[in-house]
Design a protein around this motif. Structure first.
Motif, PDB file in Angstrom:
ATOM      1  N   THR A   7       6.068 -35.030  21.082  1.00 33.40           N
ATOM      2  CA  THR A   7       6.325 -34.442  19.759  1.00 33.40           C
ATOM      3  C   THR A   7       5.013 -34.276  18.992  1.00 33.40           C
ATOM      4  O   THR A   7       4.772 -33.242  18.362  1.00 33.40           O
ATOM      5  CB  THR A   7       7.273 -35.342  18.945  1.00 33.40           C
ATOM      6  N   ALA A   8       4.178 -35.310  19.054  1.00 30.22           N
ATOM      7  CA  ALA A   8       2.891 -35.257  18.349  1.00 30.22           C
ATOM      8  C   ALA A   8       2.033 -34.119  18.897  1.00 30.22           C
ATOM      9  O   ALA A   8       1.408 -33.373  18.131  1.00 30.22           O
ATOM     10  CB  ALA A   8       2.165 -36.591  18.504  1.00 30.22           C
ATOM     11  N   GLN A   9       2.027 -33.971  20.224  1.00 23.40           N
ATOM     12  CA  GLN A   9       1.224 -32.904  20.836  1.00 23.40           C
ATOM     13  C   GLN A   9       1.758 -31.538  20.432  1.00 23.40           C
ATOM     14  O   GLN A   9       0.992 -30.613  20.142  1.00 23.40           O
ATOM     15  CB  GLN A   9       1.236 -33.051  22.349  1.00 23.40           C
ATOM     16  N   ASP A  10       3.079 -31.426  20.383  1.00 22.68           N
ATOM     17  CA  ASP A  10       3.686 -30.152  19.986  1.00 22.68           C
ATOM     18  C   ASP A  10       3.315 -29.810  18.541  1.00 22.68           C
ATOM     19  O   ASP A  10       3.010 -28.662  18.217  1.00 22.68           O
ATOM     20  CB  ASP A  10       5.199 -30.235  20.142  1.00 22.68           C
ATOM     21  N   GLU A  11       3.310 -30.841  17.678  1.00 23.51           N
ATOM     22  CA  GLU A  11       2.954 -30.589  16.271  1.00 23.51           C
ATOM     23  C   GLU A  11       1.495 -30.140  16.143  1.00 23.51           C
ATOM     24  O   GLU A  11       1.177 -29.266  15.347  1.00 23.51           O
ATOM     25  CB  GLU A  11       3.214 -31.845  15.436  1.00 23.51           C
ATOM     26  N   VAL A  12       0.635 -30.760  16.948  1.00 24.48           N
ATOM     27  CA  VAL A  12      -0.776 -30.362  16.931  1.00 24.48           C
ATOM     28  C   VAL A  12      -0.911 -28.921  17.393  1.00 24.48           C
ATOM     29  O   VAL A  12      -1.640 -28.114  16.794  1.00 24.48           O
ATOM     30  CB  VAL A  12      -1.619 -31.302  17.825  1.00 24.48           C
ATOM     31  N   SER A  19      -3.010 -22.070  12.414  1.00 26.63           N
ATOM     32  CA  SER A  19      -4.381 -21.867  11.960  1.00 26.63           C
ATOM     33  C   SER A  19      -4.974 -20.612  12.592  1.00 26.63           C
ATOM     34  O   SER A  19      -5.628 -19.802  11.912  1.00 26.63           O
ATOM     35  CB  SER A  19      -5.205 -23.108  12.331  1.00 26.63           C
ATOM     36  N   LEU A  20      -4.744 -20.438  13.887  1.00 26.95           N
ATOM     37  CA  LEU A  20      -5.267 -19.258  14.584  1.00 26.95           C
ATOM     38  C   LEU A  20      -4.637 -17.982  14.027  1.00 26.95           C
ATOM     39  O   LEU A  20      -5.329 -16.993  13.751  1.00 26.95           O
ATOM     40  CB  LEU A  20      -4.972 -19.375  16.084  1.00 26.95           C
TER      41      LEU A  20
END
Lengths: 221, 136
Positions: A7-12, A19-20
């Motif tokens: 989940t944390a990786q997906d949020e990042v 941002s892109l």
């Protein structure tokens, strides 16, 4: 409290994507404005100096056309970026309000009295864009009304004549900005992002479009 | 009678020059200064001429210039700030207005739109003034 690494990786990744998208859409418009406005200034200056050149005229016209095309595509990306960042408040609306003015074929007589948990304007704007100045036929059905907490949905189905790709309007737009930027499909893709953030979904089996909206309990008076 | 002095604050020198050029065609007598150094913010606005009309870019040196508006409003209530951006979301427009900008506008894409915008902002009384155009 522990955070699931996936989940944390997906949020990042989502934050990076946002941002892109923001950078691409916003930052690129600045040099684009410089190029298109400079071309116009150059054209003005040449005209004032009495300089005429067929080649120059063609080149400036092409430059303007290219800039306009690029601007159209950047505007589409900006719209998607804004939809992803837009602050959403809890909202609800009666289907009768959302679908007012369209030729609606409801599956049952109560369907139009159902209330959905999305901002009515997000759906209405998408439908208005697809309809343009013409009529729009919408088939309305509801499912899971007996237990809305378990995923009750209202489903709106209609045709978007210019849609040639799927599986969603957003896929179509991002797959071909050249074809879809500035068209009703851009409005559908914009609505898709907003509606999905509110628990709904939009799918496409071109040219058919299906919008699923989460149902609230009860009916509008 | 001279119109309001004008200050352009934009770290993109091309945009600043284009705006100054269009301003010169809309208000040929206006006194216009240009600042392209974001390191001079917000002092360059706070120290601007009395009743200045400031065209300020949304992003200056990578920073969000809306953050400067409170300080400008506090120190110089006579100054009118028009925030310009290459791309401006409605939420950001509202935030700029709340912070004291008189207007917050997406930069137009054509000269005709620029001229119409500037003519509206300047108004008939402000399309005249001192002939000096200076760049700093």
């Amino acid at each position: 409290m522990s955070i699931d690494p996936a989940t944390a990786q997906d949020e990042v990744q989502q934050a990076l994507l946002d941002s892109l998208l923001y950078s691409v859409s916003h930052d690129l418009r600045s040099p684009l404005l410089t190029m298109s406005l400079s071309a116009e200034l150059l054209e003005d200056a040449l005209a004032r100096a009495g300089v005429t050149s067929e080649g120059g005229t063609v080149a400036l016209s092409s430059l303007r056309q290219g800039a306009a095309d690029l601007d159209r595509m950047l505007q589409a990306l900006m719209q998607i970026s804004r939809a992803r960042r837009k602050v959403l408040e809890p909202a609800r609306g009666a289907l009768a309000l959302i679908l007012g003015g369209y030729h609606v074929t409801p599956e049952d007589s109560d369907a139009l009295r159902r209330v959905v948990l999305v901002d009515p304007l997000h759906v209405r704007d998408a439908l208005d864009a697809v309809a343009g100045e013409g009529p729009l036929a919408v088939r309305l059905s509801v499912e899971g009304v007996d237990d809305v907490a378990e995923g009750g949905r209202a489903r709106l189905e209609f045709e978007a004549a210019t849609l040639e790709h799927g599986p969603t309007p957003l896929h179509a737009l991002t797959g071909s900005l050249k074809q879809y930027a500035g068209t009703p499909i851009e409005a559908l893709a914009f609505a898709q992002v907003l509606i999905e953030r509110q628990g709904g979904a939009i799918e496409a089996d071109a040219p058919r479009v299906s919008i699923a909206l989460p149902l609230a309990g009860g009916t509008a008076s | 009678m001279p119109g309001r002095p004008i200050l352009i604050v934009d770290d993109d020198i091309d945009h600043a020059v284009i705006l100054r050029t269009v301003l010169a065609s809309v208000a040929p007598d206006a006194t216009t200064e240009v600042c392209t150094d974001p390191g001079r913010m917000p002092d360059v606005v706070i120290e601007s001429a009395t009743d200045a009309l400031v065209f300020m870019d949304r992003r200056l040196g990578g920073a969000d210039s809306i953050a400067y508006l409170d300080a400008v409003r506090e120190a110089r209530p006579d100054v009118r700030v028009v925030l310009l951006s290459s791309a401006l979301a409605e939420e950001d427009r509202m935030r700029a207005l709340d912070a004291g900008a008189s207007e917050a506008i997406e930069k137009p894409g054509t000269l005709a739109e620029w001229r119409a915008l500037l003519a509206r902002i300047l108004g008939p009384d402000e399309r005249s003034g001192d002939a000096a155009i200076r760049a700093s």
